[in-house]
Design a protein around this motif. Structure first.
Motif, PDB file in Angstrom:
ATOM      1  N   GLY A   1      -6.359 -16.586  -1.239  1.00 15.49           N
ATOM      2  CA  GLY A   1      -5.570 -17.226  -0.191  1.00 15.49           C
ATOM      3  C   GLY A   1      -4.754 -18.415  -0.680  1.00 15.49           C
ATOM      4  N   LEU A   2      -4.576 -18.553  -1.989  1.00 19.52           N
ATOM      5  CA  LEU A   2      -3.784 -19.671  -2.519  1.00 19.52           C
ATOM      6  C   LEU A   2      -2.281 -19.372  -2.440  1.00 19.52           C
ATOM      7  N   ILE A   3      -1.939 -18.096  -2.414  1.00 17.84           N
ATOM      8  CA  ILE A   3      -0.552 -17.691  -2.116  1.00 17.84           C
ATOM      9  C   ILE A   3      -0.626 -16.576  -1.082  1.00 17.84           C
ATOM     10  N   GLU A   4       0.497 -16.329  -0.418  1.00 20.80           N
ATOM     11  CA  GLU A   4       0.523 -15.223   0.528  1.00 20.80           C
ATOM     12  C   GLU A   4       0.546 -13.903  -0.231  1.00 20.80           C
ATOM     13  N   SER A   5      -0.167 -12.944   0.266  1.00 19.79           N
ATOM     14  CA  SER A   5      -0.204 -11.637  -0.376  1.00 19.79           C
ATOM     15  C   SER A   5       1.150 -10.942  -0.202  1.00 19.79           C
ATOM     16  N   LYS A   6       1.720 -10.445  -1.290  1.00 14.83           N
ATOM     17  CA  LYS A   6       2.968  -9.682  -1.172  1.00 14.83           C
ATOM     18  C   LYS A   6       3.063  -8.667  -2.306  1.00 14.83           C
ATOM     19  N   ASP A   7       3.953  -7.714  -2.133  1.00 10.51           N
ATOM     20  CA  ASP A   7       4.140  -6.710  -3.182  1.00 10.51           C
ATOM     21  C   ASP A   7       5.101  -7.273  -4.226  1.00 10.51           C
ATOM     22  N   ILE A   8       4.604  -7.469  -5.425  1.00 12.68           N
ATOM     23  CA  ILE A   8       5.448  -7.986  -6.507  1.00 12.68           C
ATOM     24  C   ILE A   8       5.831  -6.812  -7.403  1.00 12.68           C
ATOM     25  N   LYS A   9       7.116  -6.683  -7.672  1.00 13.15           N
ATOM     26  CA  LYS A   9       7.537  -5.644  -8.623  1.00 13.15           C
ATOM     27  C   LYS A   9       7.325  -6.164 -10.044  1.00 13.15           C
ATOM     28  N   VAL A  10       6.803  -5.309 -10.891  1.00  9.19           N
ATOM     29  CA  VAL A  10       6.484  -5.687 -12.268  1.00  9.19           C
ATOM     30  C   VAL A  10       7.297  -4.813 -13.217  1.00  9.19           C
ATOM     31  N   SER A  11       8.098  -5.451 -14.067  1.00  7.88           N
ATOM     32  CA  SER A  11       8.859  -4.681 -15.058  1.00  7.88           C
ATOM     33  C   SER A  11       8.583  -5.200 -16.460  1.00  7.88           C
ATOM     34  N   GLY A  12       8.763  -4.331 -17.435  1.00  8.37           N
ATOM     35  CA  GLY A  12       8.494  -4.691 -18.821  1.00  8.37           C
ATOM     36  C   GLY A  12       9.657  -4.359 -19.721  1.00  8.37           C
TER      37      GLY A  12
ATOM     38  N   ILE B   1       3.107  -1.066 -13.757  1.00  9.00           N
ATOM     39  CA  ILE B   1       4.564  -1.054 -13.558  1.00  9.00           C
ATOM     40  C   ILE B   1       4.960  -0.016 -12.501  1.00  9.00           C
ATOM     41  N   LEU B   2       4.504   1.203 -12.679  1.00 10.66           N
ATOM     42  CA  LEU B   2       4.927   2.269 -11.761  1.00 10.66           C
ATOM     43  C   LEU B   2       4.359   2.075 -10.356  1.00 10.66           C
ATOM     44  N   ASP B   3       3.109   1.614 -10.253  1.00  3.70           N
ATOM     45  CA  ASP B   3       2.512   1.381  -8.930  1.00  3.70           C
ATOM     46  C   ASP B   3       3.241   0.271  -8.164  1.00  3.70           C
ATOM     47  N   SER B   4       3.831  -0.673  -8.911  1.00  3.39           N
ATOM     48  CA  SER B   4       4.483  -1.821  -8.260  1.00  3.39           C
ATOM     49  C   SER B   4       5.919  -1.510  -7.843  1.00  3.39           C
ATOM     50  N   GLY B   5       6.456  -0.405  -8.326  1.00  2.47           N
ATOM     51  CA  GLY B   5       7.864  -0.105  -8.060  1.00  2.47           C
ATOM     52  C   GLY B   5       8.795  -0.747  -9.070  1.00  2.47           C
ATOM     53  N   GLY B   6       8.235  -1.278 -10.156  1.00  2.00           N
ATOM     54  CA  GLY B   6       9.048  -1.846 -11.230  1.00  2.00           C
ATOM     55  C   GLY B   6       9.485  -0.766 -12.211  1.00  2.00           C
ATOM     56  N   TYR B   7      10.040  -1.211 -13.341  1.00  2.00           N
ATOM     57  CA  TYR B   7      10.540  -0.237 -14.321  1.00  2.00           C
ATOM     58  C   TYR B   7      10.434  -0.844 -15.721  1.00  2.00           C
ATOM     59  N   ALA B   8      10.924  -0.165 -16.718  1.00  2.00           N
ATOM     60  CA  ALA B   8      10.846  -0.685 -18.082  1.00  2.00           C
ATOM     61  C   ALA B   8      12.136  -0.421 -18.823  1.00  2.00           C
ATOM     62  N   ALA B   9      12.450  -1.334 -19.747  1.00  2.00           N
ATOM     63  CA  ALA B   9      13.670  -1.200 -20.547  1.00  2.00           C
ATOM     64  C   ALA B   9      13.313  -1.125 -22.024  1.00  2.00           C
ATOM     65  N   SER B  10      14.222  -0.536 -22.804  1.00  2.00           N
ATOM     66  CA  SER B  10      14.049  -0.452 -24.257  1.00  2.00           C
ATOM     67  C   SER B  10      15.343  -0.883 -24.943  1.00  2.00           C
ATOM     68  N   PRO B  11      15.610  -2.187 -25.038  1.00  2.00           N
ATOM     69  CA  PRO B  11      16.860  -2.616 -25.676  1.00  2.00           C
ATOM     70  C   PRO B  11      16.870  -2.379 -27.188  1.00  2.00           C
ATOM     71  N   THR B  12      18.080  -2.217 -27.719  1.00  2.00           N
ATOM     72  CA  THR B  12      18.235  -2.058 -29.170  1.00  2.00           C
ATOM     73  C   THR B  12      18.127  -3.432 -29.849  1.00  2.00           C
TER      74      THR B  12
END
Lengths: 413, 91
Positions: free
Chosen positions: A256-267, A314-325
């Motif tokens: 309860g220190l922050i409000e619960s919310k859906d955070i998107k996670v990307s890598g 990542i996928l459960d949160s609705g985030g995504y991943a990148a692979s830069p050169t």
């Protein structure tokens, strides 16, 4: 009474007392710290945290150590930059950067190491160690020096000279191994296994070690006025960091220190070593790779132990991943430096380059409050970066010479 | 003569950190068959799930992960060393 019950298997749930142990004896699954959440809920508050030290130890109620005899060089409580300039360039309305380059040994690894070495001393370990691509090596060597414990550091021999110079200054026992990080890690694992009284921070006391990274989430939330971001982007190597940050936000919400919310996670992971990013982008299993080809040495782990979990987070949160050169990584290092005044190493460049790609691909909404974790310092990778800068030509110390050069500089701009 | 080294996490089923398998030139699969004969169903349960090596178990032949070789069909010759370790790495 303690806030730590012991260790618990992430796969089968088998429980063990808190000890130097990383693997479940029942199913070989990785172990994690098992907390007494009722006890923590009764003892933690925002006010208590805010009165704590300006380091990771202000969050001690959520870290797996007993007492207050910390091995502490001052890791953490770093500035969360409101990156308005970079945000503008990328088209993001509210972008923040947690700058980890300013930790005592100049990477986020001081957080995890401070926790792990404190725990090692608590267990009475006679030595500490790690397998490392460089950043962890310096963190372990420095905290070993502070704790008065000998350190055994296993590194692939190919890492940046700047990192070898830094770690050597703390006078640890360095074992440079032919091959990749994965080779150094396997050897370190075997050595650690033969020395049960040594604590290898990212191997045998790994369950405690990874807890240190939760503080990246705690600090972000606290500096945002006890709120979580909508989206965060973290670098991917073993995948443990990204999972720990997410766990940190989840724990704050649970208490309860922050409000619960859906955070998107990307890598983000460099293209030349991207087993987790590929798994996310192609929605398949994380397949270990053997040949690693990237300038982002600190992310060059071909067999990521937490890859499976990171992909799911990542996928459960609705985030995504990148692979830069590598080229995109270098560009991002200089983009970050010239827009925000933060000089990062290729791992940080990978994260910023990944951020840019995710925005371009429409994976990050411009309205999302986005946080990026920049995990290491550019000064450590000078031998890589010097190839990409223009060495200034010397002029005679006369006003006329200056005026000539000034005209050239104005034209160049 | 293939030397097999076990993680301490297997101590409760193997009771030893090292054993020798005498099969001549063979495969990782056959070596494991021999180890299951020797250490029983508990050993098999810890290493395998549905006939595959568990996700968190790493098997190395002379330091090379069998996932990078031919998996369980990886050939093993006399004097090779096999290590069985939990998968833990990095930061």
């Amino acid at each position: 009474m303690s806030h730590v019950i012991g260790l618990k298997c992430r796969e089968c749930g088998a429980e063990y007392p808190a000890n130097i142990q990383n693997t479940c004896y029942e199913c070989f699954g990785p172990l994690e710290v098992n907390y007494d959440w009722e006890y923590i809920r009764e003892h933690i508050s925002k006010e208590k945290i805010e009165k704590g030290p300006n380091s990771i130890w202000r969050y001690a109620d959520l870290l797996p150590v007993e007492g207050t005899d910390y091995v502490d060089l001052g890791a953490g409580f770093n500035k969360l930059h409101h990156a308005k300039n970079l945000g503008k360039v990328l088209g993001l309305k509210e972008l923040y950067i947690l700058d980890e380059s300013v930790n005592p040994t100049n990477s986020f690894k001081d957080r995890v190491t401070s926790v792990a070495v404190t725990k090692a001393r608590e267990f009475g370990a006679t030595a500490i160690g790690c397998a490392s691509t460089g950043n962890l090596a310096s963190a372990v060597a420095a905290h070993g020096a502070k704790a008065g414990l000998p350190a055994y550091i296993f590194i692939p021999s190919s890492i940046e000279l700047g990192k070898i110079t830094q770690m050597s200054a703390y006078d640890p026992n360095i074992i440079a191994v032919e091959g990749t990080y994965d080779d150094a890690n396997r050897l370190a694992s075997e050595v650690a296994d033969m020395h049960p009284d040594w604590a290898f921070v990212n191997i045998t006391v790994r369950p405690y070690y990874t807890e240190g990274s939760k503080t990246l989430a705690f600090e972000t939330a606290e500096q945002l006025g006890w709120e979580a971001p909508d989206h965060f982007v973290a670098p991917l190597a073993s995948g443990a960091l990204l999972c720990s940050i997410k766990r940190g936000y989840d724990e704050l919400a649970k208490l309860g220190l922050i409000e619960s919310k859906d955070i998107k996670v990307s890598g983000s992971q460099p293209l030349g070593c991207s087993p987790i990013s590929c798994a996310v982008r192609e929605d398949k299993e994380v397949i270990p790779i053997r040949e690693l080809n990237t300038i982002a040495h600190s992310l060059a782990i071909g067999n990521p132990a937490d890859g499976y979990y990171a992909k799911n987070v990542i996928l459960d949160s609705g985030g995504y991943a990148a692979s830069p050169t590598d080229e995109e990584i270098i560009d991002a290092i200089f983009l970050l430096a010239r827009t925000e005044g933060i000089f990062t190493e290729p791992a940080g460049g990978t994260t910023v380059a990944g951020l840019k790609k995710l925005v371009e691909e429409g994976r990050i909404d411009p309205d999302e409050r986005t946080v990026v974790y920049v995990t290491g310092n550019g000064l450590k990778a000078q031998d890589t970066l010097i190839k990409h800068i223009k060495i200034p030509q010397a002029i005679k110390p006369t006003f006329g010479e200056f005026e000539k050069q000034y005209e050239q500089l104005v034209v160049a701009q | 003569m293939v030397k097999v080294r076990f993680s301490s996490a297997l101590n409760s089923v193997t009771g030893t950190r090292e054993t020798i398998v005498e099969l001549g030139d063979t495969t990782v699969k056959s070596v494991f068959g021999e180890l299951v004969n020797k250490f029983g169903a508990e050993f098999e349960k810890r290493i395998f799930e549905n006939g595959e090596v568990r996700r968190f178990v790493n098997v190395y032949v002379n330091g090379d992960d069998i996932r990078h070789l031919d998996g369980l069909d990886t050939p093993v010759t006399d004097s090779d060393e096999i290590s069985i370790l939990p998968a833990v790495s990095g930061g």
